[in-house]
Design an enzyme around this catalytic site. Structure first.
Site, PDB file in Angstrom:
ATOM      1  N   ARG A  30       0.924  -1.028  -0.014  1.00 29.52           N
ATOM      2  CA  ARG A  30       0.232  -0.300   0.086  1.00 29.52           C
ATOM      3  C   ARG A  30       0.606   1.714   0.378  1.00 29.52           C
ATOM      4  O   ARG A  30       0.406   2.466  -0.695  1.00 29.52           O
ATOM      5  CB  ARG A  30      -0.883   0.011   1.908  1.00 29.52           C
ATOM      6  N   HIS A  76      -7.659  -3.980  -7.955  1.00 30.26           N
ATOM      7  CA  HIS A  76      -7.733  -3.404  -6.485  1.00 30.26           C
ATOM      8  C   HIS A  76      -9.204  -2.917  -5.488  1.00 30.26           C
ATOM      9  O   HIS A  76     -10.154  -1.739  -5.864  1.00 30.26           O
ATOM     10  CB  HIS A  76      -7.356  -1.755  -6.978  1.00 30.26           C
ATOM     11  N   TYR A 121     -17.767  13.386 -13.939  1.00 31.95           N
ATOM     12  CA  TYR A 121     -16.899  14.994 -14.611  1.00 31.95           C
ATOM     13  C   TYR A 121     -15.744  14.644 -15.739  1.00 31.95           C
ATOM     14  O   TYR A 121     -15.694  15.402 -16.671  1.00 31.95           O
ATOM     15  CB  TYR A 121     -17.162  16.068 -14.298  1.00 31.95           C
TER      16      TYR A 121
END
Length: 745
Positions: A30, A76, A121
């Site tokens: 991570r 993931h 967006y």
């Protein structure tokens, strides 16, 4: 195991194992980047998923939500917001030195990196630079591992053609360890790699000639000395400083570049906060003129053209984010799969070993492909040269594959390939094509074997590819290296504008300050029963020193005093003097100015104005005078030939050299003049007046309405050693009522 088949463990053992497993997961999967490709798992999966979606630099942009969905669904299984934020970071040119994602839409700004639009967006695709990481992916260069549900495979690490770990850096917090790797310049790092290929024993100091410092995505200056960077790269940890760049435009200060990850609006808030607190009177106005064309343009308007800009900026560098310090901790997962803080040489040596292995695997993969194809072409050529017989076998034999293998000594792979060949590929021209392809592949095979068999040739290939990529993706350094003096935060006196000021103290202990030196303090209005006592002239950025009737001194900043438009404020509200003490004397000037402090007992010494200052409300005992009256302090002008004239209450005058007096920070001082003790009913003789004369000046004595001027040789008659009695003045002038010094005649 208990009787139900359930395993039991002590809680301590279970929690230790669970926490250790979690720690190792956070460290390895991570928070820390891998040395090979410089990416954390989430970043690697985003880049790989985008390549699988065909989002290369030449393709059209696609909605970011599509990419994030693929990353979460295939590789993931974590939060979409965290995944999208990692993707945004790789697209921000002010966060990443060499961006991996090419974004379309609102991807945040340097002023507020978190102001990016939602993923529904924005649109994205990979940048051209991302090809560096993906170009060799399908060529047997890296290992693959199953995804989280075992339905797909993903690369363990990407086959980076450049040391991306240094180029883009990275930061992260794991369990018990963290990483902060700053970005570097591509050309500089490649030059260091090439030098290391040519000189395998090169030291960190030698490599620092090529990589002198990090290169962040901002034009702000790196001001840390070169020697500090050598130490930083030798340890793999340390810190460095960045400072904003500014230029002057029509008297205004225009900041054109901010340190890495610094918000312009926050800087303006910090400066405005100082202005509101009246701690920055040198600045009159602030403006943010940043726009799309000029992402950083902060305007600071000084109060006047007399403001020392360098001094002001030094203060702002020290007190705001216009100068920032960055921690460096080059902690990463090495090619051995272990986290370690590595120095610059270790990183480059290990990455070059990784690159050598990648290139070797790529060449080997290609060699295997070439040899397989040559093997197939060899079988196809046999079939072509014996075409009639091959066709006969295929038409007549029940098992043509076995018959072909037995007749022409073919392998099973060759026989399958012949049987899968279409009839139209057996035209007359095919023989020439087969032989031509064989020749080309044979030549390529020899080149590959030559490269794989020679370390020197492999090194040359790596060097050549590094140079090609540096030419293709390299650019000039963005963060200039400028060694600068350390920034100094100014104290309040230095920040205050220096304007002429007159401090006035009344008999009842009220204090105020008037602008200018042409003020007549006696003409000001006072409270009923109050009147003028003393005044001092100085500058608004100085402190006023007050000497009370007990010998204690106090200091107050002049710029904090109330205006003379009113009647002022009582000193007892600002100070805590002894009961019954008054403030007959006020002094202003430079800290180095020396004053004669003396008492009616005939003792005194020279004391600097700086030594009289005290931050305590109760002041400090500077002159130990007992019950004796304190004489007005006299400013010493510093000349070696200056004299001190002393007049006693009995009419004695003594002139001594001012240099005979001690310079003390406090005390009673030395005896200046010998005074007689009085007898029964007779008062003790006291020191009444003191005056400092420069060479050639005249001493004027006043006795009521009469006066007497003493100068030259007549004055020398009264000269004596310190602590002597002096000489009695002529009759009519033994009851002196005042002293005056007149200039050179």
């Amino acid at each position: 195991m208990n009787y139900e088949g359930i395993e039991t463990l002590p809680l301590q053992e279970y929690t230790e194992k669970a926490y250790l497993d979690y720690s190792m997961y956070v460290i390895l999967d991570r928070a820390l980047p891998h040395l090979g490709d410089g990416l954390k798992p989430v970043q690697r999966r985003i880049v790989y998923a985008m390549s699988e979606l065909g989002l290369s630099a030449a393709s059209k942009h696609k909605k970011s939500a599509r990419t994030v969905g693929d990353v979460l669904g295939k590789f993931h299984p974590h939060g979409d917001s965290a995944c999208y934020e990692a993707m945004v970071l790789m697209a921000q040119p002010f966060s990443y030195r060499y961006t991996l994602v090419d974004g379309q839409g609102n991807w945040g700004s340097q002023d507020d990196p978190k102001s990016f639009a939602a993923m529904r967006y924005t649109e994205s695709r990979l940048t051209a630079y991302a090809k560096v990481l993906l170009q060799e992916l399908g060529q047997g260069t890296v290992d693959w591992q199953p995804n989280f549900d075992g339905t797909l495979e993903e690369p363990v690490v990407l086959p980076a053609r450049l040391p991306n770990i240094l180029l883009n850096g990275g930061s992260g917090i794991a369990v018990g360890m963290a990483t902060d790797i700053p970005p570097h310049n591509l050309r500089e790092v490649v030059n260091a790699c090439i030098h290391l290929l040519d000189h395998p024993n090169a030291t960190v100091g030698e490599l620092c000639q090529f990589v002198p410092a990090p290169d962040l995505p901002t034009e702000a200056e790196i001001i840390t000395p070169a020697a500090d960077f050598i130490s930083l790269y030798e340890k793999g940890a340390g810190s460095f400083k960045m400072r904003a760049r500014y230029e002057m435009e029509d008297g205004d200060i225009v900041i054109t570049a901010l340190p890495y990850q610094t918000s312009g609006s926050k800087v303006l808030e910090q400066i405005a906060g100082q202005m509101q607190a009246k701690k920055l009177p040198l600045v009159e106005d602030l403006r943010d003129e940043s726009d799309h064309e000029q992402p950083v343009r902060l305007v600071i308007v000084p109060r006047s053209n007399r403001v020392d800009v360098d001094m002001l900026m030094s203060h702002l560098f020290a007190s705001t984010d216009l100068e920032r310090s960055y921690r460096v901790n080059m902690n990463m997962i090495g090619t051995d799969g272990r986290p370690q803080v590595k120095d610059l040489r270790q990183i480059l040596v290990e990455w070059l070993a990784f690159r050598r292995q990648t290139v070797t695997r790529r060449l080997q993969w290609r060699l295997d492909k070439v040899e397989k194809r040559l093997h197939l072409l060899e079988g196809l050529l046999i079939a072509f040269l014996n075409l009639d017989e091959v066709i006969h076998i295929i038409r007549t034999e029940d098992e043509p594959k076995a018959a072909l293998i037995a007749r022409f000594d073919l392998t099973e792979v060759q026989a399958d390939y012949i049987l899968d060949t279409k009839l139209r590929q057996l035209a007359r021209l095919e023989e020439m094509k087969i032989r031509g392809e064989q020749d080309e592949l044979q030549k390529e095979r020899e080149e590959l074997l030559s490269l794989l068999g020679s370390d020197k040739k492999l090194t040359s290939l790596i060097r050549k590819e590094l140079k090609e990529d540096a030419k293709l993706y390299g650019d000039d350094r963005r963060s200039p290296l400028k060694e600068r003096a350390a920034a100094q935060a100014l104290d309040e006196t230095a920040l205050t504008p220096s304007e002429p000021i007159t401090v006035v103290v009344s008999k009842m202990g009220w204090i105020r300050a008037a602008k200018g030196h042409d003020i007549d303090p006696t003409s000001l209005s006072y409270k009923q029963g109050d009147d003028f006592l003393t005044a001092a002239r100085g500058r608004s950025n100085q402190s006023v020193v007050l000497l009370d009737s007990s010998g204690r001194t106090y200091s107050l900043p002049a710029n904090g005093l109330p205006s003379a438009r009113g009647q002022g404020e009582p000193l007892t509200g600002k100070l805590s003097p002894p009961v019954g003490a008054t403030f007959p004397f006020a002094l202003m000037g430079k800290d180095s100015d020396q004053y004669l402090l003396s008492s009616a007992e005939g003792y005194g010494f020279l004391c600097s104005l700086g030594d009289m200052q005290s931050r305590n409300k109760s002041g400090k005992v500077t002159l130990t005078a007992g019950d004796a009256v304190i004489l007005p302090p006299l400013l010493a002008r510093g000349a070696q030939t200056d004299s001190l004239a002393l007049v006693s209450s009995s009419g004695y005058l003594l002139v001594i050299g001012l240099q005979d007096l001690p310079v003390l920070s406090k005390g009673k001082g030395n005896k200046l003049i010998s005074l007689k003790k009085g007898g029964l009913g007779i008062a003790d003789e006291t020191l009444e007046f003191a005056a400092i004369l420069s060479q050639g000046e005249t001493l004027v004595l006043h006795a009521g309405k009469k006066f007497k001027a003493i100068k030259g040789s007549e004055l020398e008659e009264y000269r004596g050693e310190r602590a002597k009695r002096g000489k009695l003045l002529p009759k009519g002038f033994q009851n002196v009522t005042g002293l005056e010094i007149s200039g050179n005649q």
